[in-house]
Design a protein around this motif. Structure first.
Motif, short mmCIF file in Angstrom:
data_model
loop_
_atom_site.label_atom_id
_atom_site.label_comp_id
_atom_site.label_asym_id
_atom_site.label_seq_id
_atom_site.Cartn_x
_atom_site.Cartn_y
_atom_site.Cartn_z
N UNK A 36 -5.91 2.95 1.78
CA UNK A 36 -4.97 1.92 2.11
C UNK A 36 -5.14 1.49 3.56
N UNK A 37 -5.36 2.45 4.42
CA UNK A 37 -5.57 2.13 5.83
C UNK A 37 -6.79 1.23 6.01
N UNK A 38 -7.86 1.53 5.30
CA UNK A 38 -9.07 0.70 5.40
C UNK A 38 -8.81 -0.71 4.89
N UNK A 39 -8.04 -0.83 3.83
CA UNK A 39 -7.70 -2.14 3.29
C UNK A 39 -6.88 -2.94 4.30
N UNK A 67 -2.18 -7.89 6.55
CA UNK A 67 -1.05 -7.80 5.62
C UNK A 67 -1.08 -8.90 4.57
N UNK A 68 -2.24 -9.47 4.34
CA UNK A 68 -2.37 -10.58 3.41
C UNK A 68 -2.35 -10.15 1.96
N UNK A 69 -2.53 -11.11 1.07
CA UNK A 69 -2.47 -10.84 -0.37
C UNK A 69 -3.48 -9.80 -0.84
N UNK A 70 -4.65 -9.76 -0.22
CA UNK A 70 -5.66 -8.78 -0.63
C UNK A 70 -5.18 -7.36 -0.38
N UNK A 71 -4.47 -7.17 0.75
CA UNK A 71 -3.92 -5.85 1.03
C UNK A 71 -2.91 -5.46 -0.04
N UNK A 72 -1.99 -6.38 -0.38
CA UNK A 72 -0.95 -6.06 -1.34
C UNK A 72 -1.53 -5.86 -2.74
N UNK A 94 -4.47 -4.42 -3.27
CA UNK A 94 -4.99 -3.05 -3.19
C UNK A 94 -3.83 -2.05 -3.29
N UNK A 95 -2.73 -2.34 -2.61
CA UNK A 95 -1.54 -1.49 -2.65
C UNK A 95 -1.06 -1.33 -4.09
N UNK A 96 -0.95 -2.45 -4.80
CA UNK A 96 -0.50 -2.42 -6.20
C UNK A 96 -1.48 -1.65 -7.09
N UNK A 97 -2.77 -1.85 -6.87
CA UNK A 97 -3.77 -1.14 -7.66
C UNK A 97 -3.68 0.37 -7.46
N UNK A 98 -3.49 0.80 -6.22
CA UNK A 98 -3.34 2.23 -5.92
C UNK A 98 -2.10 2.78 -6.63
N UNK A 99 -1.00 2.05 -6.54
CA UNK A 99 0.24 2.49 -7.16
C UNK A 99 0.11 2.54 -8.68
N UNK A 100 -0.51 1.54 -9.28
CA UNK A 100 -0.72 1.52 -10.73
C UNK A 100 -1.55 2.72 -11.18
N UNK A 101 -2.62 3.01 -10.46
CA UNK A 101 -3.48 4.14 -10.81
C UNK A 101 -2.73 5.46 -10.68
N UNK A 102 -1.97 5.61 -9.59
CA UNK A 102 -1.20 6.84 -9.39
C UNK A 102 -0.14 7.01 -10.48
N UNK A 103 0.49 5.93 -10.87
CA UNK A 103 1.53 6.01 -11.91
C UNK A 103 0.94 6.43 -13.25
N UNK A 104 -0.29 6.01 -13.52
CA UNK A 104 -0.94 6.38 -14.78
C UNK A 104 -1.39 7.83 -14.81
#
Length: 54
Positions: free
Chosen positions: A1-4, A10-15, A17-27
């Motif tokens: 996340x830090x690298x992203x 703080x643009x859309x690409x960062x968010x 990546x944030x969502x993708x990380x959260x989705x993967x962790x939730x699964x």
């Protein structure tokens, strides 16, 4: 996340990546714990001033 954040700020690409990380962790584990850790990281990176914890 830090690298992203370094790469995208703080643009859309960062968010995205944030969502993708959260989705993967939730699964694959404890989604609430992952969400809280991501919220802490977002505050530490200065992406947001405040965060909502689960």
């Amino acid at each position: 996340m830090s690298a992203s954040h370094k790469h995208h700020g703080s643009g859309p690409e960062f968010w995205e990546a944030y969502r993708d990380i959260l989705d993967t962790a939730a699964l694959h584990g404890d989604g609430a714990a992952a969400a809280n850790e991501l919220a802490r990281l977002a505050v530490q990176l200065g992406v947001t001033e405040t965060a909502l914890f689960l």
